[in-house]
Design a protein around this motif. Structure first.
Motif, short mmCIF file in Angstrom:
data_model
loop_
_atom_site.label_atom_id
_atom_site.label_comp_id
_atom_site.label_asym_id
_atom_site.label_seq_id
_atom_site.Cartn_x
_atom_site.Cartn_y
_atom_site.Cartn_z
N GLY A 23 3.46 7.56 -3.65
CA GLY A 23 2.15 8.21 -3.83
C GLY A 23 0.99 7.35 -3.38
N LEU A 24 1.25 6.51 -2.38
CA LEU A 24 0.18 5.62 -1.90
C LEU A 24 -0.77 6.38 -0.97
N GLU A 29 -4.79 -0.40 -3.18
CA GLU A 29 -4.59 -1.84 -3.17
C GLU A 29 -3.16 -2.18 -3.57
N LEU A 30 -2.56 -3.12 -2.88
CA LEU A 30 -1.23 -3.60 -3.24
C LEU A 30 -1.33 -5.08 -3.54
N THR A 31 -0.47 -5.56 -4.41
CA THR A 31 -0.47 -6.98 -4.72
C THR A 31 0.78 -7.62 -4.14
N PHE A 40 7.21 -10.07 -2.99
CA PHE A 40 7.26 -8.77 -3.65
C PHE A 40 5.91 -8.07 -3.51
N VAL A 41 5.99 -6.80 -3.24
CA VAL A 41 4.76 -6.02 -3.12
C VAL A 41 4.71 -5.05 -4.30
N TYR A 42 3.67 -5.16 -5.09
CA TYR A 42 3.51 -4.30 -6.25
C TYR A 42 2.33 -3.35 -6.01
#
Lengths: 109, 176
Positions: A23-24, A29-31, A40-42
């Motif tokens: 659902g991006l 914003e991704l961390t 890791f991408v959160y």
């Protein structure tokens, strides 16, 4: 698992099916978190306090934290519950000896 | 959120989720939604709350956990001590169908003492236990009446004590 290619500018493209599934939307914003296990991408789930803690750890400390985390994650749910149920307070009158007097002359909040 | 408590007490379940989020991060696992919610509520409250507190039980548990995970949480919080009559109030709260553990935590909200600041009580208890929060809100008038009855019969410093508000992590994040 998705294989991503880093281009000359350091950019990667997230596959459309992952974008859709998560659902991006453009501008989200991704961390990106560097761990001893990799990157890791959160999806913006890491709050500033957790990030501050993580960034305060050295590379060596992160490795040690990973080993400690492995140990904790290997515990069963019952074992974890037991850890978090330790030091339960007794409600008995006999246990009241450790209660302290309230401060005088100071209104409580 | 419209209600911005200056002094909050986190229940053990919230602190556990914050701790476990950090464990999962170190291990390379994604956090659960409950862990994300608890950690966000903690971070959000830290932006305006002057005191973020935990009970002695929570502090004792954290002190036995690896410092790499627990020390930062302990540094961000103050441990409340059990003030006189805390257990007496907790026993009365049991009459409102709270578990012993929940009764103690709510009692900390009124009788928990910050020995450094010489203050008793906090503004709000933050919990992830929806059942606890619902029971407290449903029976609030009865609980408040029982509390007033108890403190009126105690000596002076106790008469000024109040019941805390009980707020869920979801309420912290949605501003309810």
């Amino acid at each position: 698992m998705e294989r991503l290619i880093v281009d000359a500018d350091g950019k990667v493209v997230i596959p459309p099916e992952v974008i859709h599934k998560r659902g991006l939307r453009p501008g989200d914003e991704l961390t990106l978190v560097e761990t001893t296990g990799g990157l890791f991408v959160y999806p913006n789930t890491i709050d500033p306090k957790t990030l501050e803690w993580w960034n305060s750890l050295t590379e060596e400390e992160r490795k040690l934290a990973q080993a400690e985390a492995r140990e904790y994650e290997s515990l069963s749910e019952e074992e974890r519950d037991a850890i978090w149920n330790e030091y339960a307070e007794s409600l008995e009158v006999e246990a009241e000896g450790d209660e302290i007097e309230l401060p005088t002359g100071e209104r409580s909040v | 959120m419209s209600f911005q408590p200056e002094n909050v007490l986190f229940d053990k379940g919230v602190i556990r989720r914050i701790y476990e989020f950090r464990v999962r991060l170190a291990f390379g696992l994604p956090p659960t939604p409950q862990q994300v919610e608890a950690s966000r509520a903690f971070a959000h409250l830290s932006t305006f709350a002057s005191r973020m507190c935990i009970t002695q039980q929570t502090a004792n548990i954290l002190q036995r956990r690896p410092a790499r995970f627990a020390a930062a949480i302990l540094n961000d919080t103050q441990t409340l001590n059990k003030g006189r009559y805390l257990r007496r109030w907790a026993r009365r709260l049991r009459g409102f169908a709270f578990s012993p553990e929940d009764a103690v935590m709510i009692a900390y909200g009124s009788f928990g003492v910050d020995v450094h600041l010489q203050k008793a009580g906090i503004d709000a208890v933050v919990t992830n236990d929806l059942k606890l929060a619902a029971n407290f809100h449903t029976r609030y008038l009865e609980i408040d009446g029982r509390f007033a009855e108890m403190v009126q019969n105690l000596s002076d410093p106790h008469r000024a004590l109040k019941l805390p508000r009980i707020i869920t992590v979801a309420e912290v994040l949605t501003g309810v």
